[in-house]
Design a protein around this motif. Structure first.
Motif, PDB file in Angstrom:
ATOM      1  N   LYS A  91      47.200   9.471  39.443  1.00 60.19           N
ATOM      2  CA  LYS A  91      46.169   9.810  40.283  1.00 60.19           C
ATOM      3  C   LYS A  91      45.097  10.226  40.123  1.00 60.19           C
ATOM      4  O   LYS A  91      44.172  11.309  39.617  1.00 60.19           O
ATOM      5  CB  LYS A  91      47.304  10.387  41.301  1.00 60.19           C
TER       6      LYS A  91
ATOM      7  N   SER B 251      45.098  16.493  42.544  1.00 63.44           N
ATOM      8  CA  SER B 251      44.270  15.017  42.309  1.00 63.44           C
ATOM      9  C   SER B 251      44.146  14.659  43.937  1.00 63.44           C
ATOM     10  O   SER B 251      43.346  13.123  43.413  1.00 63.44           O
ATOM     11  CB  SER B 251      45.610  14.172  41.611  1.00 63.44           C
ATOM     12  N   SER B 252      44.240  14.975  44.542  1.00 68.30           N
ATOM     13  CA  SER B 252      43.347  13.878  45.926  1.00 68.30           C
ATOM     14  C   SER B 252      43.527  15.017  46.768  1.00 68.30           C
ATOM     15  O   SER B 252      43.728  16.036  47.180  1.00 68.30           O
ATOM     16  CB  SER B 252      44.625  13.564  46.108  1.00 68.30           C
TER      17      SER B 252
ATOM     18  N   TRP C 183      45.225  10.997  56.035  1.00 64.30           N
ATOM     19  CA  TRP C 183      44.639   9.778  56.927  1.00 64.30           C
ATOM     20  C   TRP C 183      44.775   8.522  56.482  1.00 64.30           C
ATOM     21  O   TRP C 183      45.213   7.723  57.360  1.00 64.30           O
ATOM     22  CB  TRP C 183      43.314  10.348  57.420  1.00 64.30           C
TER      23      TRP C 183
ATOM     24  N   ASP D 237      56.558  17.150  40.470  1.00 67.94           N
ATOM     25  CA  ASP D 237      57.260  16.384  41.125  1.00 67.94           C
ATOM     26  C   ASP D 237      57.196  18.305  41.916  1.00 67.94           C
ATOM     27  O   ASP D 237      58.589  18.412  41.279  1.00 67.94           O
ATOM     28  CB  ASP D 237      58.068  15.874  42.232  1.00 67.94           C
TER      29      ASP D 237
ATOM     30  N   THR E  40      41.418  13.653  54.188  1.00 71.41           N
ATOM     31  CA  THR E  40      40.961  13.122  52.792  1.00 71.41           C
ATOM     32  C   THR E  40      41.592  11.671  53.037  1.00 71.41           C
ATOM     33  O   THR E  40      42.584  11.374  54.360  1.00 71.41           O
ATOM     34  CB  THR E  40      42.727  14.094  52.986  1.00 71.41           C
TER      35      THR E  40
ATOM     36  N   LYS F 250      57.315  19.498  51.192  1.00 71.34           N
ATOM     37  CA  LYS F 250      56.576  20.739  50.931  1.00 71.34           C
ATOM     38  C   LYS F 250      57.359  22.565  51.016  1.00 71.34           C
ATOM     39  O   LYS F 250      56.336  23.330  50.771  1.00 71.34           O
ATOM     40  CB  LYS F 250      56.469  20.729  52.712  1.00 71.34           C
TER      41      LYS F 250
ATOM     42  N   THR G  49      48.268  22.484  47.913  1.00 72.62           N
ATOM     43  CA  THR G  49      48.162  22.048  48.556  1.00 72.62           C
ATOM     44  C   THR G  49      48.996  20.285  48.876  1.00 72.62           C
ATOM     45  O   THR G  49      48.600  19.815  49.885  1.00 72.62           O
ATOM     46  CB  THR G  49      47.036  21.282  48.534  1.00 72.62           C
TER      47      THR G  49
ATOM     48  N   ARG H  60      51.925  14.374  41.563  1.00 71.63           N
ATOM     49  CA  ARG H  60      53.378  13.098  40.974  1.00 71.63           C
ATOM     50  C   ARG H  60      52.823  12.249  40.214  1.00 71.63           C
ATOM     51  O   ARG H  60      53.688  12.045  38.749  1.00 71.63           O
ATOM     52  CB  ARG H  60      54.503  13.031  41.971  1.00 71.63           C
TER      53      ARG H  60
ATOM     54  N   VAL I   4      41.349  17.318  57.858  1.00 71.15           N
ATOM     55  CA  VAL I   4      40.807  17.455  57.314  1.00 71.15           C
ATOM     56  C   VAL I   4      40.638  15.533  56.474  1.00 71.15           C
ATOM     57  O   VAL I   4      41.845  15.020  56.251  1.00 71.15           O
ATOM     58  CB  VAL I   4      40.739  18.331  56.180  1.00 71.15           C
TER      59      VAL I   4
ATOM     60  N   ILE J  98      42.471  18.407  50.553  1.00 70.15           N
ATOM     61  CA  ILE J  98      41.789  19.384  50.119  1.00 70.15           C
ATOM     62  C   ILE J  98      42.169  19.894  48.464  1.00 70.15           C
ATOM     63  O   ILE J  98      41.944  20.527  47.639  1.00 70.15           O
ATOM     64  CB  ILE J  98      43.119  19.831  51.004  1.00 70.15           C
TER      65      ILE J  98
HETATM   66  N1  LIG Z   1      44.134  16.446  55.586  1.00 65.49           N
HETATM   67  C1  LIG Z   1      44.546  17.328  57.053  1.00 65.49           C
HETATM   68  O1  LIG Z   1      44.350  16.741  58.453  1.00 65.49           O
HETATM   69  C2  LIG Z   1      45.482  18.114  56.960  1.00 65.49           C
HETATM   70  C3  LIG Z   1      45.132  19.194  57.835  1.00 65.49           C
HETATM   71  C4  LIG Z   1      45.927  20.070  57.727  1.00 65.49           C
HETATM   72  C5  LIG Z   1      46.959  20.289  57.019  1.00 65.49           C
HETATM   73  N2  LIG Z   1      46.574  19.765  56.052  1.00 65.49           N
HETATM   74  C6  LIG Z   1      48.240  19.778  54.616  1.00 65.49           C
HETATM   75  O2  LIG Z   1      47.720  19.608  53.651  1.00 65.49           O
HETATM   76  C7  LIG Z   1      48.063  19.728  52.027  1.00 65.49           C
HETATM   77  C8  LIG Z   1      47.378  18.414  51.691  1.00 65.49           C
HETATM   78  O3  LIG Z   1      46.301  16.947  53.008  1.00 65.49           O
HETATM   79  P1  LIG Z   1      45.501  16.382  51.706  1.00 65.49           P
HETATM   80  O4  LIG Z   1      44.659  15.891  53.085  1.00 65.49           O
HETATM   81  O5  LIG Z   1      44.865  16.981  51.308  1.00 65.49           O
HETATM   82  O6  LIG Z   1      46.765  15.594  50.844  1.00 65.49           O
HETATM   83  P2  LIG Z   1      46.580  14.006  50.060  1.00 65.49           P
HETATM   84  O7  LIG Z   1      45.044  13.668  49.894  1.00 65.49           O
HETATM   85  O8  LIG Z   1      47.073  13.177  50.540  1.00 65.49           O
HETATM   86  O9  LIG Z   1      46.742  14.718  48.725  1.00 65.49           O
HETATM   87  C9  LIG Z   1      48.178  15.521  48.764  1.00 65.49           C
HETATM   88  C10 LIG Z   1      48.037  15.640  47.646  1.00 65.49           C
HETATM   89  O10 LIG Z   1      49.506  16.286  47.140  1.00 65.49           O
HETATM   90  C11 LIG Z   1      50.758  15.421  46.352  1.00 65.49           C
HETATM   91  N3  LIG Z   1      51.846  15.433  46.197  1.00 65.49           N
HETATM   92  C12 LIG Z   1      52.218  14.932  47.349  1.00 65.49           C
HETATM   93  N4  LIG Z   1      53.901  15.747  47.282  1.00 65.49           N
HETATM   94  C13 LIG Z   1      54.205  15.817  46.153  1.00 65.49           C
HETATM   95  C14 LIG Z   1      55.161  16.435  45.617  1.00 65.49           C
HETATM   96  N5  LIG Z   1      56.169  16.699  45.968  1.00 65.49           N
HETATM   97  N6  LIG Z   1      54.976  17.330  44.480  1.00 65.49           N
HETATM   98  C15 LIG Z   1      53.637  17.559  43.759  1.00 65.49           C
HETATM   99  N7  LIG Z   1      52.178  16.610  44.447  1.00 65.49           N
HETATM  100  C16 LIG Z   1      52.782  16.238  45.154  1.00 65.49           C
HETATM  101  C17 LIG Z   1      49.906  13.577  46.071  1.00 65.49           C
HETATM  102  O11 LIG Z   1      49.271  13.345  44.335  1.00 65.49           O
HETATM  103  P3  LIG Z   1      51.135  12.937  44.581  1.00 65.49           P
HETATM  104  O12 LIG Z   1      51.315  11.679  45.403  1.00 65.49           O
HETATM  105  O13 LIG Z   1      50.317  11.805  43.359  1.00 65.49           O
HETATM  106  O14 LIG Z   1      52.269  13.360  44.119  1.00 65.49           O
HETATM  107  C18 LIG Z   1      47.885  15.015  45.936  1.00 65.49           C
HETATM  108  O15 LIG Z   1      47.179  15.474  45.086  1.00 65.49           O
HETATM  109  C19 LIG Z   1      49.223  18.955  53.411  1.00 65.49           C
HETATM  110  O16 LIG Z   1      50.413  19.589  52.938  1.00 65.49           O
HETATM  111  C20 LIG Z   1      48.976  18.741  54.427  1.00 65.49           C
HETATM  112  O17 LIG Z   1      50.192  18.474  56.003  1.00 65.49           O
HETATM  113  C21 LIG Z   1      46.153  18.077  55.942  1.00 65.49           C
END
Ligand SMILES: NC(=O)c1ccc[n+]([C@@H]2O[C@H](COP(=O)([O-])OP(=O)(O)OC[C@H]3O[C@@H](n4cnc5c(N)ncnc54)[C@H](OP(=O)(O)O)[C@@H]3O)[C@@H](O)[C@H]2O)c1
Length: 243
Positions: free
Chosen positions: A42, A15-16, A186, A62, A183, A110, A85, A38, A181, A18
């Protein structure tokens, strides 16, 4: 390379950020997509933005809850690829000030969550399928102070995938490790300061800018489509590990 046309892909975190980028790219390549997160709100907004009429399903779950993960794969039926992701902002306090409840919540969401996804997904994956989990550059370029927990968790994914790829072969297991990234995560971590952080890091790294989700999504598609990739960690960071 195998085609994704008609394949069913479950994107936990779709939903968000990556995960949304992976869902959009998979739809473009003809796949059906199940987005999981969750928040129902979203998910609904993401489904609308994806616009893949009839080819997007949303399931609120979740991944830190075993009951939710079991229900996800019970109701979702058989599928071809799992992409995880999902994640939340990591702990970033110096070790002497660590909030253990926050750390446990992060590790549960995670890492333990990834184990639970694998446990239930393996029962529903079609032949030729794969699982792809997401780590990140923090294991290679630890943020200081306060980077030890996220480094440990991100690093563990490489070894999780190697062992699991042997255990459940021929089902394949791989990891994508992105650099920074742009997203929604941040916005949650640093708010408006994001622009300044990104300009500074963008100027330092060989790619000359911070990634967008659409830059990272092809790594996931490649791992789904290449039947010879397993037990591997693919780094996609614009050269950020080099600086
Ligand atoms: N962005 C970066 O710079 C970056 C760099 C390296 C690694 N990463 C890793 O890549 C992953 C994704 O990051 P992102 O930047 O794409 O984050 P994001 O935009 O915040 O997206 C996170 C997604 O995960 C869902 N989510 C979170 N906790 C959850 C749970 N317990 N169960 C089910 N869904 C869950 C969120 O929806 P809900 O909140 O509705 O659950 C949302 O859809 C993270 O693990 C992050 O550590 C990110």
């Amino acid at each position: 390379m195998t085609t994704l046309t008609g394949k069913k892909i479950v994107v936990v975190g779709g939903s968000s950020g990556i995960g949304f980028g992976v869902a959009a790219a998979a739809l473009e390549h003809g796949a059906d997509v199940v987005i999981v997160g969750r928040s129902e709100d979203k998910l609904r907004a993401a489904e609308k933005r994806l616009g893949g009429v009839g080819r997007v399903t949303r399931i609120a779950a979740d991944m830190a809850s075993e009951a939710d993960v079991a229900r996800l794969f019970d109701t979702g039926g058989a599928f071809d690829h799992l992409v995880a992701t999902a994640g939340t902002p990591p702990p970033n306090d110096p070790i002497g000030e660590t909030d253990m409840d926050f750390v446990r919540g992060f590790v549960d969401g995670k890492l333990v969550g990834a184990v639970m996804l694998a446990k239930y997904a393996v029962r529903k994956l079609n032949k030729g399928g794969s699982m792809i989990f997401t780590s990140g550059i923090n294991k290679d370029r630890p943020p200081v102070p306060g980077g030890s927990v996220v480094s440990a968790v991100a690093g563990s994914f490489t070894y999780f995938a190697r062992a699991l790829a042997l255990e459940i072969a021929p089902t394949r297991v791989n990891i994508v490790s992105p650099g920074w990234v742009d997203t929604e995560m941040w916005d949650e971590i640093v708010g408006e300061a994001k622009t300044g952080y990104f300009e500074q890091m963008g100027a330092r790294i060989p790619a000359g800018r911070i990634a967008r989700p659409a830059d990272i999504a092809p790594a996931y598609l490649y791992l789904m489509q290449n039947a010879f990739m397993t037990g591997e960690t693919v780094h996609i960071d614009g050269g950020q590990r080099l600086v």
